[in-house]
Design a protein around this motif. Structure first.
Motif, PDB file in Angstrom:
ATOM      1  N   SER A 441       4.860 -13.717  16.387  1.00 16.41           N
ATOM      2  CA  SER A 441       6.086 -14.111  17.088  1.00 16.41           C
ATOM      3  C   SER A 441       6.950 -12.875  17.226  1.00 16.41           C
ATOM      4  O   SER A 441       6.632 -11.812  16.681  1.00 16.41           O
ATOM      5  CB  SER A 441       6.837 -15.215  16.322  1.00 16.41           C
ATOM      6  OG  SER A 441       7.390 -14.712  15.118  1.00 16.41           O
ATOM      7  N   GLY A 442       8.050 -13.018  17.965  1.00 18.55           N
ATOM      8  CA  GLY A 442       8.926 -11.873  18.124  1.00 18.55           C
ATOM      9  C   GLY A 442       9.529 -11.419  16.806  1.00 18.55           C
ATOM     10  O   GLY A 442       9.577 -10.222  16.512  1.00 18.55           O
ATOM     11  N   ASP A 443       9.983 -12.378  16.021  1.00 20.90           N
ATOM     12  CA  ASP A 443      10.632 -12.079  14.737  1.00 20.90           C
ATOM     13  C   ASP A 443       9.956 -12.895  13.632  1.00 20.90           C
ATOM     14  O   ASP A 443      10.523 -13.872  13.139  1.00 20.90           O
ATOM     15  CB  ASP A 443      12.128 -12.403  14.822  1.00 20.90           C
ATOM     16  CG  ASP A 443      12.855 -12.127  13.519  1.00 20.90           C
ATOM     17  OD1 ASP A 443      12.470 -11.184  12.806  1.00 20.90           O
ATOM     18  OD2 ASP A 443      13.817 -12.876  13.209  1.00 20.90           O
ATOM     19  N   PRO A 444       8.759 -12.516  13.238  1.00 22.44           N
ATOM     20  CA  PRO A 444       8.015 -13.329  12.276  1.00 22.44           C
ATOM     21  C   PRO A 444       8.482 -13.116  10.848  1.00 22.44           C
ATOM     22  O   PRO A 444       9.041 -12.070  10.493  1.00 22.44           O
ATOM     23  CB  PRO A 444       6.582 -12.814  12.445  1.00 22.44           C
ATOM     24  CG  PRO A 444       6.767 -11.372  12.802  1.00 22.44           C
ATOM     25  CD  PRO A 444       7.997 -11.336  13.678  1.00 22.44           C
ATOM     26  N   VAL A 445       8.245 -14.130  10.031  1.00 22.98           N
ATOM     27  CA  VAL A 445       8.400 -14.003   8.582  1.00 22.98           C
ATOM     28  C   VAL A 445       7.012 -13.689   8.038  1.00 22.98           C
ATOM     29  O   VAL A 445       6.128 -14.545   8.039  1.00 22.98           O
ATOM     30  CB  VAL A 445       8.951 -15.295   7.949  1.00 22.98           C
ATOM     31  CG1 VAL A 445       9.011 -15.163   6.439  1.00 22.98           C
ATOM     32  CG2 VAL A 445      10.326 -15.613   8.512  1.00 22.98           C
ATOM     33  N   CYS A 446       6.794 -12.472   7.620  1.00 21.04           N
ATOM     34  CA  CYS A 446       5.474 -12.055   7.139  1.00 21.04           C
ATOM     35  C   CYS A 446       5.657 -10.985   6.071  1.00 21.04           C
ATOM     36  O   CYS A 446       6.565 -10.161   6.163  1.00 21.04           O
ATOM     37  CB  CYS A 446       4.609 -11.563   8.291  1.00 21.04           C
ATOM     38  SG  CYS A 446       5.364 -10.315   9.355  1.00 21.04           S
ATOM     39  N   ASN A 447       4.811 -10.985   5.066  1.00 15.52           N
ATOM     40  CA  ASN A 447       5.078 -10.134   3.902  1.00 15.52           C
ATOM     41  C   ASN A 447       3.818  -9.598   3.230  1.00 15.52           C
ATOM     42  O   ASN A 447       3.764  -9.457   2.003  1.00 15.52           O
ATOM     43  CB  ASN A 447       5.927 -10.901   2.883  1.00 15.52           C
ATOM     44  CG  ASN A 447       5.271 -12.196   2.418  1.00 15.52           C
ATOM     45  OD1 ASN A 447       4.221 -12.603   2.929  1.00 15.52           O
ATOM     46  ND2 ASN A 447       5.892 -12.863   1.443  1.00 15.52           N
ATOM     47  N   LEU A 448       2.797  -9.255   4.000  1.00 16.35           N
ATOM     48  CA  LEU A 448       1.602  -8.633   3.448  1.00 16.35           C
ATOM     49  C   LEU A 448       1.746  -7.111   3.519  1.00 16.35           C
ATOM     50  O   LEU A 448       2.061  -6.552   4.570  1.00 16.35           O
ATOM     51  CB  LEU A 448       0.360  -9.073   4.233  1.00 16.35           C
ATOM     52  CG  LEU A 448      -0.978  -8.480   3.771  1.00 16.35           C
ATOM     53  CD1 LEU A 448      -1.315  -8.956   2.359  1.00 16.35           C
ATOM     54  CD2 LEU A 448      -2.095  -8.833   4.752  1.00 16.35           C
ATOM     55  N   PHE A 449       1.490  -6.448   2.388  1.00 13.62           N
ATOM     56  CA  PHE A 449       1.613  -4.993   2.276  1.00 13.62           C
ATOM     57  C   PHE A 449       0.409  -4.449   1.517  1.00 13.62           C
ATOM     58  O   PHE A 449      -0.338  -5.198   0.881  1.00 13.62           O
ATOM     59  CB  PHE A 449       2.889  -4.611   1.504  1.00 13.62           C
ATOM     60  CG  PHE A 449       4.173  -4.871   2.239  1.00 13.62           C
ATOM     61  CD1 PHE A 449       4.904  -3.825   2.772  1.00 13.62           C
ATOM     62  CD2 PHE A 449       4.664  -6.165   2.389  1.00 13.62           C
ATOM     63  CE1 PHE A 449       6.101  -4.057   3.451  1.00 13.62           C
ATOM     64  CE2 PHE A 449       5.851  -6.412   3.054  1.00 13.62           C
ATOM     65  CZ  PHE A 449       6.576  -5.355   3.585  1.00 13.62           C
ATOM     66  N   ASN A 450       0.235  -3.141   1.562  1.00 11.98           N
ATOM     67  CA  ASN A 450      -0.681  -2.507   0.613  1.00 11.98           C
ATOM     68  C   ASN A 450       0.134  -1.922  -0.535  1.00 11.98           C
ATOM     69  O   ASN A 450       1.373  -1.984  -0.531  1.00 11.98           O
ATOM     70  CB  ASN A 450      -1.559  -1.453   1.298  1.00 11.98           C
ATOM     71  CG  ASN A 450      -0.746  -0.322   1.951  1.00 11.98           C
ATOM     72  OD1 ASN A 450       0.395  -0.059   1.592  1.00 11.98           O
ATOM     73  ND2 ASN A 450      -1.354   0.341   2.923  1.00 11.98           N
TER      74      ASN A 450
END
Length: 464
Positions: A441-450
């Motif tokens: 989406s344009g402003d997603p809530v996402c929180n996967l990192f390395n």
């Protein structure tokens, strides 16, 4: 100024036809004679970093450039987020106060559109030593990028800012490159639609301005809504005026921040092809091979229903298939309500990470996780990634931003769990999942990192 190290040093200029010109640099001399059109050119062998040196050009008159450094030169280009000034960035007062960097030199190209490739570049002012005064109005992203490289690599860094806010990628691509590819015809269709509407657009803008001025009642601080400069959107217009004149000047590479102006319905479908064409085009023009082209993926932003930011991010990711490219993901540091987020420090840092790894061969992780492959395990999906840096992590208690769907393409939120270098996805309502997506989406809530603290790029596992 800064001259590129380890590359032949090319110098050129104008003189009277037949005038003899002698150039002196680093204890060497080269001579030339201006041709019938008044153009002359000399070339010196490549050299190591160093300086300051004196560069002297002598004909019927003499021009001397003192304090010339030899190091690495980078082009900083794109639209408004590249042109975003240091004075408007996060913690601007402190950053400007600490901007005395004698090994960093700045050059700001004047905004100019043109119908054909220009020979000479127009600049806001000559090369400047980086000081609080010169850095204040310079690109914040480019400043932070240069500062990081200078501190890490201990070589002079020259940055040439050539950016124009609110402009599409086709304006930065040569007409030769655009016209060679029939699949890029939608670029000209979009320009045609804009041109056909321009008369009405100008009338609407004039009325809007009049209404605002009447309401303002003579307020000197009146601010009018932004509208694109018509000619700056023309295919090849900015390449002709702001890039072509630079291509004789050897460089180390390019940093690029653009894409927002190509998210509309007419432009987004060809952005993937267009962006890769632009990269190849610039490399061909500079004749330096596949120099590093480091770019920023557009950040999170609350967009309108007709915009296609996820697809443009996907197209930017696709450009990584080209050699010597790298992408700084910024899906975690945007501003949902401001298309110009002020945290340019992290953007410059992430671009510098890519340069440190790709150009300066430091053993550093420079990218967040990138989707690689997927397998189905019963009613769940297992996704694998590149650039996992020893493992995946989440910021927050629960991994967010993943969706799955069956063959019907109806996506639903997925329960997501990290399993080493993979992520497993499931939802009881989708017993036979076939596809997944993340941050779509344009402003997603996402929180996967390395584990290096770099965010994963949004993606989808299949396309229409």
């Amino acid at each position: 100024m800064v001259i590129q190290r380890d590359e032949p040093v090319r110098m050129w200029g104008d003189a009277a036809s037949g005038e003899a010109v002698t150039v002196t640099f680093r204890g060497m001399q080269r001579a030339s004679t201006a041709d019938s059109l008044g153009r002359w050119r000399v070339e010196f062998p490549s050299g190591e970093s160093g300086g300051p040196f004196v560069l002297s050009v002598q004909g019927t008159n003499t021009i001397t450039f003192a304090d010339v450094l030899v190091g690495d030169v980078w082009i900083a280009s794109g639209q408004s987020n590249m042109g975003f000034s240091l004075r408007d960035a996060q913690n601007a007062k402190e950053e400007i106060a600490g901007a005395n960097l004698p090994l960093v030199r700045l050059l700001n190209v004047k905004q100019r559109f043109a119908d054909y490739p220009q020979e000479d570049v127009a600049v806001m002012k000559p090369w400047s030593v980086c000081t609080p005064d010169s850095a204040s109005d310079f690109s914040a992203v480019a400043f932070f990028f240069a500062r990081e490289l200078m501190r890490r690599e201990h070589v002079p860094i020259g940055i040439i800012e050539s950016a124009w806010g609110g402009t599409p990628a086709e304006a930065w691509t040569s007409m030769h490159a655009l016209s060679q590819d029939a699949s890029l015809m939608p670029v000209f269709l979009a320009w045609s639609a804009m041109a056909d509407a321009e008369s009405a657009t100008m009338r609407a803008e004039a009325r809007e301005r009049k209404e605002i001025e009447e309401k303002a009642g003579g307020d000197e601080n009146l601010r009018l809504p932004w509208h694109p400069v018509f000619n700056s959107w023309a295919p090849a217009a900015l390449y002709n005026g702001m890039i072509a004149p630079l291509t004789r000047f050897p460089i180390r590479g390019v940093i690029w921040y653009q894409g927002e102006s190509n998210t509309d319905g007419l432009r987004f479908p060809v952005y993937g092809r267009l962006f890769q064409t632009l990269i190849r085009d610039w490399r061909s023009a500079w004749v330096e091979g596949d120099f590093p082209f480091l770019f920023v993926q557009i950040a999170n932003f609350h967009t309108g229903p007709l915009d296609h930011w996820p697809e443009v991010r996907e197209a930017q990711t696709d450009a990584l298939q080209l050699a010597n490219t790298a992408m700084a993901v910024t899906i975690d540091i945007g501003d949902p309500d401001n298309i110009h987020p002020t945290n340019k420090q992290e953007v410059g840092f992430r671009l510098a990470l890519a340069a440190r790894a790709m150009v300066y061969r430091e053993p550093v992780e420079f990218s967040g996780p990138l989707y690689r492959s997927m397998i189905r395990e019963g009613s769940s999906l297992r996704l694998y990634f590149e650039h996992v840096d020893g493992g995946l992590v989440t910021r927050g208690n629960q991994l967010q931003g993943f969706e799955i769907a069956a063959a019907d393409g109806n996506f639903v939120p997925a329960k997501a769990d990290i399993d080493g270098v993979a992520v497993t996805l499931s939802n009881p309502s989708v017993p036979l999942p076939t596809q997944a997506r993340y941050g779509w989406s344009g402003d997603p809530v996402c929180n996967l990192f390395n584990k290096s603290g770099l965010p994963a790029s949004p993606f989808r596992t299949s396309r229409p």
